[in-house]
Design an enzyme around this catalytic site. Structure first.
Site, mmCIF file in Angstrom:
data_model
loop_
_atom_site.group_PDB
_atom_site.id
_atom_site.type_symbol
_atom_site.label_atom_id
_atom_site.label_comp_id
_atom_site.label_asym_id
_atom_site.label_seq_id
_atom_site.Cartn_x
_atom_site.Cartn_y
_atom_site.Cartn_z
ATOM 1 N N TYR A 135 -7.921 -15.395 -1.728
ATOM 2 C CA TYR A 135 -8.869 -16.406 -1.282
ATOM 3 C C TYR A 135 -10.147 -16.405 -2.118
ATOM 4 C CZ TYR A 135 -5.858 -17.099 2.720
ATOM 5 O OH TYR A 135 -4.784 -17.373 3.513
ATOM 6 N N LYS A 182 0.775 -4.782 2.377
ATOM 7 C CA LYS A 182 2.035 -4.911 1.651
ATOM 8 C C LYS A 182 1.978 -3.937 0.469
ATOM 9 C CE LYS A 182 5.987 -7.024 1.305
ATOM 10 N NZ LYS A 182 7.036 -6.893 2.328
ATOM 11 N N ASP A 215 4.838 -7.116 7.059
ATOM 12 C CA ASP A 215 5.929 -7.941 7.609
ATOM 13 C C ASP A 215 6.445 -7.340 8.908
ATOM 14 O OD1 ASP A 215 6.447 -6.109 5.607
ATOM 15 O OD2 ASP A 215 8.348 -6.967 5.001
ATOM 16 N N ASP A 239 -5.025 -13.947 7.683
ATOM 17 C CA ASP A 239 -4.987 -15.369 8.001
ATOM 18 C C ASP A 239 -3.730 -15.663 8.819
ATOM 19 O OD1 ASP A 239 -5.602 -18.009 8.001
ATOM 20 O OD2 ASP A 239 -5.284 -18.357 5.873
#
Ligand code: NAP
Length: 488
Positions: A135, A182, A215, A239
């Site tokens: 972002y 991640k 995840d 987000d």
């Protein structure tokens, strides 16, 4: 955190009513705050659609910025980004301008708001890093067929958000912080948040700290959301996880948020301007009211905050006055009636709903000075040169090897979108016009100089179009770069 006090001894807050349903929601929140008698004063300022339409590209006029610089606390309604009036979002402008690095989104089950999760006691907070990551918005088209976005993660950014999450846990009497990353794939960027989390966690022995792959975190949020207390995560992950979490408890009408920085904090609902309901007096103002409750705690008005939160819970428990998102817009009470009902319940305590005890949060001490991480040892051991080429890997490999002859560097590998394609290892890789050529020092010793790097680049550009160069750093003996899939 400091608050501007007016000559009459009141805490001054910048209020941005915003677009669409914003003014209605903000009006409800201000009525409730005023009804508690808490000593605050509003400075109402503009941002969003009306400002874009006047031709101001940022959507945030100087008077608004000036007001925020002074008050440092903002309660805002949603801002629309009208299509055709510049590309910038006024929301993003505000968040970036004031470096509000922590996006805080509490998610809790509401009484009498039926969802598939009702009765499971969901009560968690997603703490999302709000400034960095993809972002940062640094994107380039590298070749006609390939674009890139840079995922920027800083050690300073990780430290701030991790400390913030642990401090929030303490302030809210919570016991667990999960860090969702991640890092198994993005070892250097997402991994930096994981490593920082693991380094800082021992400073908070009273809080259970667990790392979770993002995840799986999404999976666990849907399967067993009640296991989570606080989830701290990077911008993009946050987000997605925070929207997912809001949906577990009845949707956007009940989802408040705060954007907290070193000096400025902006409180707003998660939802947008819902233009189809604008001016109809039917929408649910709870998300904005709960954002105002967070604001009251931030400025140290804990009693007023608890009074309003309790009154919302009592109103929902009674279930007599409800908005369209809960019962349907054809038979709902108006926003005004709902707000009146909450005001009538000020001073009452809910009978079934648990309302937390909050303490002031100790915000991480952050210097405005640049923070330099100083390694003991560092050297440049090679470079990646990204080349545009429309032939085969073999052709490019041979050509580049020939060009690099007699230089300080040798071609180690060529990758296509992260997978080794030269020397060939038999992967079935689709090829595009973008190739990453990895060069390392021929003898593996010493350090690559800029002159040596320029020499190689000049040779490459005699035959090929190069688009991007990345130096390969070794920091304290550790490679500061990843290998492509298949590279040894
Ligand atoms: P939205 O305004 O959040 O509305 C989406 C849907 O959510 C609404 O149609 C409605 O659902 C429900 N909803 C939202 N707020 C509600 C409330 N207070 N009470 C009851 N229901 C509510 O999202 P959008 O339509 O995608 O975005 C509209 C504009 O807002 C865009 O210009 C966008 O850029 C902007 N936006 C601003 C912010 C911000 O300022 N922070 C955030 C998000 C979006 P139903 O239709 O099912 O009734």
């Amino acid at each position: 955190m400091s608050v501007h006090i007016t000559p009459s001894g009141k805490k001054l807050i910048t209020v941005i009513p915003g677009d669409g349903i914003g003014p209605e929601c903000i009006h409800s929140a201000l009525r409730l705050i005023e009804a508690t008698g808490v000593p605050v004063e509003w400075e109402v300022r503009e941002a969003g659609a009306s400002v874009f339409k006047k031709g101001l590209e940022s959507g945030v006029p100087p008077e608004t910025i000036e007001s925020i610089r002074k008050t440092r606390v903002v309660l805002k309604g949603p801002l629309e980004t009208p299509v055709g009036y510049g590309e910038k979002s006024a929301n993003v402008t505000l968040r970036k301008l004031f470096e509000t690095y922590a996006n805080v989104r509490p998610v809790r089950e509401m009484p009498n708001v039926p969802t598939p999760y009702s009765g499971r006691g969901i009560d968690l907070v997603v703490v999302r890093e709000n400034v960095e990551d993809l972002y940062a918005g640094i994107e380039h088209v590298q070749t006609p067929g390939v674009a890139q976005a840079l995922k920027i993660i800083s050690r300073k950014g990780c430290e701030k958000i991790v400390r913030f999450a642990f401090e929030l846990a303490r302030a809210e009497g919570r016991k667990k912080v999960h860090c969702a990353t991640k890092s198994n794939i993005m070892k250097l960027t997402e991994g930096m948040l994981k490593r920082t989390f693991e380094e800082i966690a021992p400073e908070y022995p009273d809080i259970e700290a667990t790392h979770i792959i993002v995840d799986n975190c999404a999976h666990q949020l849907v399967k067993r959301p009640e296991q989570f207390d606080i989830i701290v995560t990077t911008n993009m992950n946050g987000d997605i996880l925070s929207d997912l979490s809001s949906a577990l408890v009845g949707g956007l009408g009940f989802a408040p948020s705060a954007n907290i920085g070193n000096e400025v904090a902006i409180f707003e609902a998660v939802h947008g301007s819902a233009p189809k309901y604008a001016g109809k007096n039917v929408i649910n103002p709870t998300a904005v009211i709960l954002s105002a409750v967070m604001m009251l705690r931030y400025i140290g008005e804990f009693e007023a905050a608890a009074t309003i939160e309790n009154a919302i819970m009592v109103t929902l428990e009674e279930g007599k006055v409800r908005t369209g998102d809960v019962v349907g817009y054809d038979r709902c009470n108006s926003t005004t009636e709902y707000t009146d009902a909450i005001i009538a319940n000020l001073g009452k305590k809910p009978s079934q709903t648990f309302v937390r005890e909050y303490r002031p949060i100790q915000l991480p001490q952050v210097t405005r000075e640049p923070v330099m991480v100083r390694p003991q040892k560092r050297r440049v051991v090679g470079m990646d040169v990204f080349v545009e080429f429309d032939g085969t890997a073999e052709q490019l490999g041979k050509s580049i090897e020939q060009l690099a002859e007699g230089t300080a560097l040798r071609l180690k590998a060529i990758a296509s979108r992260g997978t080794l394609v030269y020397p060939a290892v038999g992967f079935m890789t689709d090829l595009v016009d973008h190739w990453a050529c990895r060069f390392v020092l021929r003898d593996g010793e010493g350090e690559l100089s800029d002159a040596q790097a320029m020499d190689l680049l000049q040779r490459i550009s005699s035959r090929h179009r190069w688009t991007h160069v990345e130096k390969l750093h070794e920091i304290d003996g550790q490679p500061g770069f990843t290998k492509s899939q298949g590279e040894d």
